[in-house]
Design an enzyme around this catalytic site. Structure first.
Site, PDB file in Angstrom:
ATOM      1  N   GLU A   1       0.849  -1.210   0.000  1.00  0.00           N
ATOM      2  CA  GLU A   1       0.000   0.000   0.000  1.00  0.00           C
ATOM      3  C   GLU A   1       0.879   1.253   0.000  1.00  0.00           C
ATOM      4  O   GLU A   1       0.642   2.222   0.719  1.00  0.00           O
ATOM      5  CB  GLU A   1      -0.912   0.006   1.239  1.00  0.00           C
ATOM      6  CG  GLU A   1      -1.826  -1.200   1.326  1.00  0.00           C
ATOM      7  CD  GLU A   1      -2.706  -1.202   2.566  1.00  0.00           C
ATOM      8  OE1 GLU A   1      -2.269  -0.684   3.611  1.00  0.00           O
ATOM      9  OE2 GLU A   1      -3.833  -1.709   2.494  1.00  0.00           O
TER      10      GLU A   1
ATOM     11  N   CYS B   1     -10.622   0.341   7.856  1.00  0.00           N
ATOM     12  CA  CYS B   1     -10.097   1.636   8.282  1.00  0.00           C
ATOM     13  C   CYS B   1     -10.727   2.805   7.541  1.00  0.00           C
ATOM     14  O   CYS B   1     -10.907   3.891   8.111  1.00  0.00           O
ATOM     15  CB  CYS B   1      -8.576   1.670   8.117  1.00  0.00           C
ATOM     16  SG  CYS B   1      -8.001   1.211   6.467  1.00  0.00           S
TER      17      CYS B   1
END
Length: 637
Positions: free
Chosen positions: A310, A404
């Site tokens: 990521e 998240c």
């Protein structure tokens, strides 16, 4: 027990102290009220759908049950990721800011109910992380690179600050103070020399210092910023780049590693720099931001080009269909840019906030407010296969195994008004344009605009002091030809008018809204020979359902010299302006064993297919009619 603060005194998520080294001062949350238009509509979807449904999802996913178990109210095993509590705390923060905005009593009741469980789950020494407490309580801080224990603590502290500012209640703040005291006793140069694998506690500790005045919290935040970059992650056998732990923050010249971690760390470092007057640290952060903006940021403001880790890639490594651009990274980018704006007063950071909010961030949530993107690529091919739950080929999802992003979106939308305007001793600065009212001491303003669909912004003075005051209007860098009350103003800066105002005085900012074709630096290999359509602050995209029959998005080419036609469609996608222009459908290549050819590209284009009208919609609105082919960057014909 405290009473609810008045609307005009509710400080927002970042509220520097009077002694902080900042050029601009944020207005309290209640002094900017967004009243209608795009951001009001997104805020209402957040209030009516996202936040209530978010609480249900936290129950369904087991996050809240984990806290029940840790509090002794239930029995069982922990569910979900080790940082599951953080999603609860982001939801609590969103609920607090939303309560400040609307006074919704159900939101207050819900957050206080959750807060009571959190308080009961806290250990006697101040520690709290329900998953660790249930699974391995004797092994606290055993694997800081991946345990996220400081990260979870940071989100709890941020929620607590939001709650006391929005409601006057100290219930969660007392939990946060005990937790922060525990951290201060456990970590630091005189205790355990270590940092968490996922920054956010730095921002949180600075804000807790701002709320309580306890210098120990600022000192701990400063320690965490300074300690990172010394390779502490390597002591756990981890490669430090991913954790922004390869180079000390004040020595780094760019951002690297996991994108969300990197921008959260930078935002926290900017807070530390402001409160300690550390000009060297602030200059380093400005250099890092420059590097990110120049070569590691998508045109949407999206951050993070690699699915692997990521993470940020190399400079100009910005693939479109495999771009990660996590929604949380756009939120962290806004948080960093906001702190840099407060510290420096430079308009370019407000430009960055606008780009990220309207594009990289807003694409992350559906128009209904109930479905989300975790990743935000700039292209979805017609034959894309959804090999991962986060793949855009799946469309937006109601929740994620790693959830998240959804509650992060909720807290950003709930506190959005805090990012509209600031003050100085000279007057008021307007950074983001929306229909709103602004109250700054003796000065009260009404802002009327159809932005981002129309570039006219009318500001009416409703109350003013009897002495001269300055009104400053951000003129975006893209707005060449802008005028203020008919006089030309420079793009990329603030247009300032200082005078004595009277009730009823008006100022009109006109920003040119003609569509424009934008090209990327030649080093962005993924889009060389392509252009994208922008209009005002919005990046546009071609989505398959808007194109002519037999015109696959994958095969479309744009004619660069063709005129544009703009039409506002109140019936489409909750009301958007579409842009039409002319393109061609590329002729299919002759049957061959290989997609490669020695025929020059120009010769291949001579037999390009029929002309068609290309219809572009704002990028943020794609995939609200189901997942389908889409592209932002369009090859030229």
């Amino acid at each position: 027990m405290s009473t609810k603060p008045s609307a005009g005194t509710v400080c927002g998520p970042a509220s520097p102290t009077a002694g902080a080294q900042t050029r601009l001062h944020p207005l309290p949350l209640g002094q900017v009220r967004i009243t209608s238009g795009l951001w009001h509509e997104r805020g209402e979807a957040n209030r009516l759908a996202s936040i209530p449904r978010g609480l249900d999802r936290l129950h369904e996913a087991g996050n809240l049950r984990n806290l029940d178990i840790a509090a002794g109210l239930a029995q069982g095993e922990a569910e979900g990721r080790i940082f599951a509590d953080s999603d609860v705390y982001k939801w609590l923060e969103a609920a607090a800011w939303e309560y400040a905005r609307t006074g919704d009593e159900q939101l207050l009741a819900d957050q206080l109910s959750v807060t009571e469980v959190v308080a009961r789950a806290q250990a006697e020494d101040g520690y709290i992380d329900s998953v660790v407490q249930i699974r391995e309580n004797k092994e606290r801080y055993r694997d800081l690179p991946h345990s996220h224990e400081h990260y979870v603590a940071g989100h709890l502290i941020q929620a607590a600050v939001a709650q006391v500012r929005a409601t006057g209640r100290r219930d969660l703040l007392e939990v946060a103070i005990r937790l922060a005291d525990h951290l201060a006793a456990t970590f630091g140069p005189q205790a355990r020399d270590d940092v968490d694998g996922h920054p956010v506690v730095e921002m949180a500790l600075v804000e807790l210092y701002r709320e309580t005045g306890t210098r120990e919290y600022l000192d701990l935040a400063e320690y965490f910023v300074s300690a990172r970059g010394r390779g502490l992650m390597a002591s756990y056998g981890r490669e430090p780049t991913y954790f922004s732990d390869r180079v000390p923050v004040r020595e780094a010249t760019t951002v690297e590693g996991h994108a969300v971690r990197a921008v959260y760390l930078a935002a926290g470092a900017a807070d530390v720099a402001a409160e300690t007057g550390d000009a060297e640290l602030l200059a380093a952060l400005a250099t890092q931001y420059d590097s990110m903006e120049r070569g590691k940021q998508y045109i949407t403001g999206g951050l993070g080009s690699r699915w692997e880790g990521e993470s940020f890639g190399d400079p100009f490594e910005l693939p479109t269909d495999r771009g990660y651009a996590e929604t949380c990274a756009a939120i962290g980018g806004v948080q960093w840019a906001w702190r840099m704006l407060l510290a420096t007063g430079e308009a370019r950071y407000a430009d960055q906030i606008e780009r990220m909010l309207f594009n990289g961030f807003l694409a992350g949530v559906s128009l209904s407010g109930t479905e989300y993107f975790y990743v935000n690529p700039l292209q979805l091919r017609g034959d894309a296969h959804p090999e991962h739950e986060r793949s855009a080929a799946n469309g937006r999802r109601g929740w994620f195994d790693c959830a998240c992003c959804p509650p992060n979106i909720m807290r950003m939308l709930s506190s959005l008004g805090a990012h509209v305007a600031t003050t100085t001793d000279a007057g008021v600065q307007i950074h983001q344009y929306a229909n709103c009212t602004i109250a700054a001491g003796d000065l009260q303003l009404d802002v009327e605009t159809a932005y981002p669909w129309d570039g006219r912004v009318r500001v009416t003075v409703r109350q003013a002091p009897t002495t001269p005051v300055e009104l400053a209007f951000r003129v975006p860098a893209w707005a060449t030809g802008a005028t203020l009350d008919g006089a030309a103003v420079a793009a990329g800066d603030y247009a300032r008018v200082s005078r004595t105002y009277r009730d009823g005085d008006e100022l009109v900012l006109d920003l040119p809204m003609a569509p424009r074709l934008t090209r990327a630096d030649e080093r962005v290999d993924a889009v060389r020979g392509c252009v994208t359509i922008e209009r005002g602050p919005l990046v546009y995209a071609l989505e398959q359902c808007d194109q002519a029959d037999g015109a696959p998005v994958d095969d479309l080419r744009i004619l660069p010299g063709a005129p544009f036609e703009v039409e506002h469609r109140p019936d489409l996608l909750s009301g958007v302006s579409v842009v039409r222009t002319t393109g061609r459908v590329a002729s299919p290549p002759p049957a061959a064993r290989s997609p490669y050819s020695t025929t020059p590209a120009a010769a291949r284009e001579e037999n390009a297919g029929r002309e068609v009208t290309l219809v572009a919609i704002p990028y943020y609105a794609w995939a609200n009619r189901g997942p389908q082919p889409m592209r932002v960057w369009i090859p030229t014909a």
